[in-house]
Design a protein around this motif. Sequence first.
Motif, mmCIF file in Angstrom:
data_model
loop_
_atom_site.group_PDB
_atom_site.id
_atom_site.type_symbol
_atom_site.label_atom_id
_atom_site.label_comp_id
_atom_site.label_asym_id
_atom_site.label_seq_id
_atom_site.Cartn_x
_atom_site.Cartn_y
_atom_site.Cartn_z
ATOM 1 N N THR A 294 -43.326 -39.203 -88.045
ATOM 2 C CA THR A 294 -44.444 -39.280 -88.978
ATOM 3 C C THR A 294 -44.099 -39.197 -90.364
ATOM 4 O OG1 THR A 294 -44.916 -36.857 -88.730
ATOM 5 C CG2 THR A 294 -46.091 -38.241 -87.077
ATOM 6 N N ARG A 295 -44.904 -39.511 -91.265
ATOM 7 C CA ARG A 295 -44.781 -39.575 -92.644
ATOM 8 C C ARG A 295 -44.797 -37.827 -92.957
ATOM 9 N NH1 ARG A 295 -47.992 -39.166 -97.212
ATOM 10 N NH2 ARG A 295 -49.818 -39.330 -95.703
ATOM 11 N N ILE A 296 -45.575 -37.191 -92.301
ATOM 12 C CA ILE A 296 -45.592 -35.852 -92.824
ATOM 13 C C ILE A 296 -44.055 -35.289 -92.498
ATOM 14 C CG2 ILE A 296 -46.711 -33.452 -92.249
ATOM 15 C CD1 ILE A 296 -49.404 -34.836 -92.110
ATOM 16 N N THR A 297 -43.661 -35.369 -91.272
ATOM 17 C CA THR A 297 -42.388 -34.661 -90.869
ATOM 18 C C THR A 297 -41.305 -35.339 -91.691
ATOM 19 O OG1 THR A 297 -41.939 -36.470 -89.083
ATOM 20 C CG2 THR A 297 -43.172 -34.289 -88.309
ATOM 21 N N ASN A 298 -41.210 -36.451 -91.857
ATOM 22 C CA ASN A 298 -40.303 -37.065 -92.919
ATOM 23 C C ASN A 298 -40.405 -36.069 -94.266
ATOM 24 O OD1 ASN A 298 -38.198 -39.053 -93.315
ATOM 25 N ND2 ASN A 298 -39.593 -39.793 -94.924
ATOM 26 N N ILE A 299 -41.624 -35.860 -94.898
ATOM 27 C CA ILE A 299 -41.531 -35.046 -95.923
ATOM 28 C C ILE A 299 -41.110 -33.659 -95.907
ATOM 29 C CG2 ILE A 299 -43.317 -33.878 -97.769
ATOM 30 C CD1 ILE A 299 -44.980 -36.326 -97.271
ATOM 31 N N ALA A 300 -41.246 -33.029 -94.516
ATOM 32 C CA ALA A 300 -40.934 -31.866 -93.960
ATOM 33 C C ALA A 300 -39.281 -32.036 -94.153
ATOM 34 C CB ALA A 300 -41.286 -31.481 -92.794
ATOM 35 N N PHE A 301 -38.721 -33.026 -93.586
ATOM 36 C CA PHE A 301 -37.188 -33.105 -93.879
ATOM 37 C C PHE A 301 -36.733 -33.073 -94.922
ATOM 38 C CE2 PHE A 301 -33.797 -36.230 -94.468
ATOM 39 C CZ PHE A 301 -32.930 -35.595 -93.703
ATOM 40 N N TYR A 302 -37.370 -33.731 -95.975
ATOM 41 C CA TYR A 302 -36.857 -33.682 -97.568
ATOM 42 C C TYR A 302 -37.010 -32.022 -98.101
ATOM 43 C CZ TYR A 302 -36.436 -38.547 -97.853
ATOM 44 O OH TYR A 302 -36.307 -39.937 -97.792
ATOM 45 N N VAL A 303 -38.043 -31.578 -97.629
ATOM 46 C CA VAL A 303 -38.409 -30.332 -98.139
ATOM 47 C C VAL A 303 -37.208 -29.246 -97.608
ATOM 48 C CG1 VAL A 303 -39.965 -28.134 -97.763
ATOM 49 C CG2 VAL A 303 -40.856 -30.402 -98.416
ATOM 50 N N ILE A 304 -36.952 -29.258 -96.008
ATOM 51 C CA ILE A 304 -36.024 -28.295 -95.436
ATOM 52 C C ILE A 304 -34.612 -28.455 -95.986
ATOM 53 C CG2 ILE A 304 -34.723 -28.078 -93.424
ATOM 54 C CD1 ILE A 304 -37.315 -28.705 -91.788
ATOM 55 N N CYS A 305 -34.342 -29.785 -96.341
ATOM 56 C CA CYS A 305 -32.990 -30.035 -96.805
ATOM 57 C C CYS A 305 -33.003 -29.449 -98.636
ATOM 58 C CB CYS A 305 -32.612 -31.582 -96.871
ATOM 59 S SG CYS A 305 -32.261 -32.334 -95.214
ATOM 60 N N THR A 307 -34.747 -27.315 -99.546
ATOM 61 C CA THR A 307 -34.772 -25.870 -99.606
ATOM 62 C C THR A 307 -33.424 -24.981 -99.249
ATOM 63 O OG1 THR A 307 -37.111 -25.820 -99.146
ATOM 64 C CG2 THR A 307 -35.775 -23.687 -98.491
ATOM 65 N N ALA A 308 -32.800 -25.646 -98.129
ATOM 66 C CA ALA A 308 -31.362 -25.176 -97.927
ATOM 67 C C ALA A 308 -30.448 -25.352 -98.801
ATOM 68 C CB ALA A 308 -30.942 -25.961 -96.625
ATOM 69 N N PHE A 309 -30.357 -26.403 -99.585
ATOM 70 C CA PHE A 309 -29.392 -26.576 -100.793
ATOM 71 C C PHE A 309 -29.696 -25.644 -101.942
ATOM 72 C CE2 PHE A 309 -28.238 -28.747 -104.693
ATOM 73 C CZ PHE A 309 -27.115 -28.818 -104.666
ATOM 74 N N ILE A 310 -31.147 -25.659 -102.212
ATOM 75 C CA ILE A 310 -31.529 -24.482 -103.316
ATOM 76 C C ILE A 310 -30.876 -23.034 -102.889
ATOM 77 C CG2 ILE A 310 -33.450 -23.385 -104.639
ATOM 78 C CD1 ILE A 310 -34.608 -26.147 -104.273
ATOM 79 N N MET A 311 -31.448 -22.791 -101.730
ATOM 80 C CA MET A 311 -30.674 -21.308 -101.398
ATOM 81 C C MET A 311 -29.404 -21.227 -101.424
ATOM 82 S SD MET A 311 -33.360 -20.414 -98.262
ATOM 83 C CE MET A 311 -32.352 -18.855 -98.086
ATOM 84 N N ALA A 312 -28.590 -22.463 -101.028
ATOM 85 C CA ALA A 312 -27.065 -22.023 -101.004
ATOM 86 C C ALA A 312 -26.319 -21.998 -102.559
ATOM 87 C CB ALA A 312 -26.450 -23.478 -100.468
ATOM 88 N N VAL A 313 -27.300 -22.794 -103.639
ATOM 89 C CA VAL A 313 -26.758 -22.527 -104.957
ATOM 90 C C VAL A 313 -27.285 -21.344 -105.223
ATOM 91 C CG1 VAL A 313 -27.341 -23.395 -107.382
ATOM 92 C CG2 VAL A 313 -27.034 -25.003 -105.252
#
Length: 323
Positions: A294-305, A307-313
């Motif tokens: 779904t479109r919402i889960t696709n947005i969630a995919f972007y948010v998860i990626c 967030t993971a990158f920001i946390m790594a930095v």
Amino acid sequence: MLKRTQNKVAESRFTLSVVVAYAIAIWLVSGMLIPQLPLTTEGIRQGAWIPFVCFMVSAYLMVELNNSNALIRIYSRTVSCSFIVLICSASFLFNSFAGSIVQLCLIAFFTCFFRCYQDRQSMGWTFYAFLCIGLASTVFIQVLFYVPFLWIMMFYRLSSLNWRTFSASIVGLITPYWFAVPWFIYQGDPEPLFQHLVSIIDFQFSYDYHQFTVNQLLLLVFVLALGITGIVHYLRRQSADGIRIRLLYRCFIQIWFITTFFIFLQPQHYDMLIRILIISTSPLIAHFLSLTYTRITNIAFYVICATAFIMAVFNLWMPSLTF
């Protein structure tokens, strides 16, 4: 069915290679592998190469865990990719040799454990599975608290528990100590081993969550959010999977809840338990990312990626702050 970005990434044969390259870059930037610049032989020798090797072997075993059990019913490497990304979000875990051993042993445990499904003659795989738990207990004795729950899973989920497999599990658990005891006796100082074994009854119910750093708290909230997302999704869509896969995912869900309870019960073991939480969360969130469209889960995919990158930095560049 419309394939969105999350599905293209999940099904791509290049995703794992890109994520592995990302992980190597994170380790290099963290300075754990080569702590001194300019490069010197001594600096390279002092690097955290053993935890790095354990991490890479763990990532490979996650691939094997997915492949041997078909955890995702389409071609996807998201189980191992989720694990790699989550570990790389927490560079403060990189320098723990004991944590790396526990992480590797737990993944190896699941790889062997699931091979016992509906096989009451699987004494060999049962032995190897609990040997991994025994090895993990040599550096983190509290991992033995999982054992009664694992026996319950063998009975109710895997249908592999009988007196033979139970005996094999006991032998597997104590095998590392068969080698450790003679060594410590030979060294003439068995006291450290005795203190290690006795420490399992040393409970410290401090409930002092202020000991969490900001880094640790953010990672815990992130992993818990992913776990809850994956669990809710799986319980809603589990009918599409076969019976065997449902039972395996139920094992991951049970380990997730048990580990979450342990973290809040004894927060002083955070560095070990968060790794087990990540291991159990990875298949759950991977199922969500691979099998939703779904479109919402696709947005969630972007948010998860993101967030993971920001946390790594954040964990790479910000000092450890007290919460």
